[in-house]
Design a protein around this motif. Structure first.
Motif, PDB file in Angstrom:
ATOM      1  N   LEU A 149       0.907  -0.876  -0.146  1.00 19.68           N
ATOM      2  CA  LEU A 149      -0.108   0.193  -0.029  1.00 19.68           C
ATOM      3  C   LEU A 149       0.965   1.410  -0.222  1.00 19.68           C
ATOM      4  O   LEU A 149       0.446   2.255  -1.075  1.00 19.68           O
ATOM      5  N   HIS A 150       1.830   1.735   0.926  1.00 17.30           N
ATOM      6  CA  HIS A 150       3.036   2.568   0.800  1.00 17.30           C
ATOM      7  C   HIS A 150       3.334   2.960  -0.227  1.00 17.30           C
ATOM      8  O   HIS A 150       3.255   3.873  -0.869  1.00 17.30           O
ATOM      9  N   ASP A 151       3.683   1.480  -0.913  1.00 11.19           N
ATOM     10  CA  ASP A 151       4.541   1.792  -2.763  1.00 11.19           C
ATOM     11  C   ASP A 151       3.824   2.464  -3.044  1.00 11.19           C
ATOM     12  O   ASP A 151       4.112   2.601  -4.074  1.00 11.19           O
ATOM     13  N   SER A 152       2.603   1.770  -3.486  1.00 11.05           N
ATOM     14  CA  SER A 152       1.308   2.074  -4.568  1.00 11.05           C
ATOM     15  C   SER A 152       1.085   3.810  -4.281  1.00 11.05           C
ATOM     16  O   SER A 152       0.896   4.220  -5.179  1.00 11.05           O
ATOM     17  N   ASN A 218      -4.235  -2.778  -7.907  1.00 11.42           N
ATOM     18  CA  ASN A 218      -5.669  -1.825  -8.799  1.00 11.42           C
ATOM     19  C   ASN A 218      -4.823  -0.207  -8.944  1.00 11.42           C
ATOM     20  O   ASN A 218      -4.346   0.257  -9.673  1.00 11.42           O
ATOM     21  N   ILE A 219      -4.139   0.237  -8.153  1.00  9.97           N
ATOM     22  CA  ILE A 219      -4.221   1.138  -7.809  1.00  9.97           C
ATOM     23  C   ILE A 219      -2.593   1.614  -8.883  1.00  9.97           C
ATOM     24  O   ILE A 219      -2.156   2.848  -9.154  1.00  9.97           O
ATOM     25  N   CYS A 220      -2.209   0.526  -8.823  1.00  9.97           N
ATOM     26  CA  CYS A 220      -0.657   0.335  -9.239  1.00  9.97           C
ATOM     27  C   CYS A 220      -0.897   0.747 -11.097  1.00  9.97           C
ATOM     28  O   CYS A 220      -0.070   1.421 -11.563  1.00  9.97           O
ATOM     29  N   GLU A 221      -1.884  -0.250 -10.887  1.00  6.82           N
ATOM     30  CA  GLU A 221      -2.235  -0.259 -12.619  1.00  6.82           C
ATOM     31  C   GLU A 221      -2.866   1.646 -13.247  1.00  6.82           C
ATOM     32  O   GLU A 221      -2.781   1.938 -13.972  1.00  6.82           O
ATOM     33  N   ARG A 233      -5.632  -3.485 -16.969  1.00  7.51           N
ATOM     34  CA  ARG A 233      -6.110  -4.299 -16.243  1.00  7.51           C
ATOM     35  C   ARG A 233      -6.015  -5.820 -16.803  1.00  7.51           C
ATOM     36  O   ARG A 233      -6.299  -5.372 -17.668  1.00  7.51           O
ATOM     37  N   HIS A 234      -6.190  -6.696 -15.577  1.00  3.26           N
ATOM     38  CA  HIS A 234      -6.555  -8.252 -16.223  1.00  3.26           C
ATOM     39  C   HIS A 234      -4.872  -8.434 -16.798  1.00  3.26           C
ATOM     40  O   HIS A 234      -5.316  -9.603 -18.222  1.00  3.26           O
TER      41      HIS A 234
END
Length: 243
Positions: A149-152, A218-221, A233-234
């Motif tokens: 989470l922190h890295d995203s 998802n945030i990374c995407e 995504r996907h």
């Protein structure tokens, strides 16, 4: 409506450079609000995991109580994005930024829900007489979630595709740890049916932790979409990079 004055062929995810300085400010302000929301969600996750592992009922109650702040921030930011879309009619990278923000805050709100779930479970389990060592085995999975989470959020703040890709890959470790814990729980239940109730309680929490990893992925995407304009995504990121 006032249109974006940015050149239509720009693909750079900058939030400055418009003729309208107020538009620059609006985009920067809303981006900062997303990071503030991310900071609150990160705190909620850290406290939820700590409350569960250390059997800290006071901290768990605090996590549950603060969930409404996460929800309120998500609604406020979403409304601001809708207003900007209506007034500015942004194009190119500005439009991608707003779309990425709307998607990101949705996942942050859902991460907050999972953190709140950890807090509620801790309170329920304390009332049921479960000891804190029941959840020590969740500590490694919790650490992976914290880092992911922190890295995203850091990748979002710096709009770094490389950091987003590296963080995205961490989800495999989260899933592996989740699968390992699930197998352990099934083994315990098969060997001693008396542990079924306790094992099921633990499984609810490891599922919540696994979902936090999914939302961070998802945030990374969204970061990759924002910077490159590519919806991954996907898709397998290694294959996308080769393409």
């Amino acid at each position: 409506p006032e249109n974006s004055d940015k050149t239509m062929n720009s693909n750079e995810p900058h939030v400055t450079g418009h003729i309208s300085k107020r538009f620059d400010q609006e985009l920067e302000e809303i981006r900062n609000q997303v990071l503030s929301m991310g900071g609150l969600v990160e705190t909620q996750v850290n406290n939820g995991i700590k409350a569960l592992i250390e059997s800290d009922s006071a901290l768990a109650a605090k996590v549950v109580k603060k969930d409404h702040k996460v929800n309120r921030m998500e609604v406020d930011i979403d409304e601001q994005c809708v207003q900007i879309l209506a007034r500015r009619q942004p194009a190119a990278s500005d439009l991608r930024l707003l779309v990425a923000i709307i998607k990101t805050i949705t996942d942050l709100e859902r991460i907050g829900d999972q953190a709140e779930k950890l807090g509620r479970h801790q309170l329920e389990l304390t009332d049921a007489g479960f000891s804190s060592d029941t959840f020590v085995q969740l500590e490694r999975l919790g650490e992976l979630d914290r880092k992911m989470l922190h890295d995203s959020l850091d990748a979002f703040a710096r709009m770094s595709v490389e950091d987003a890709k590296q963080t995205h890959a961490m989800d495999k470790k989260v899933n592996k740890e989740f699968d390992g814990l699930t197998r352990q729980l099934i083994t315990h239940m098969m060997e001693d049916p008396r542990t079924i109730k306790q094992a099921l309680r633990v499984s609810w929490n490891i599922r919540a932790l696994e979902r936090i990893g999914d939302h961070a992925k998802n945030i990374c995407e969204y970061v990759i979409y924002l910077v490159l304009g590519k919806n991954v995504r996907h898709l397998d990121l290694d294959a996308v990079e080769e393409d």
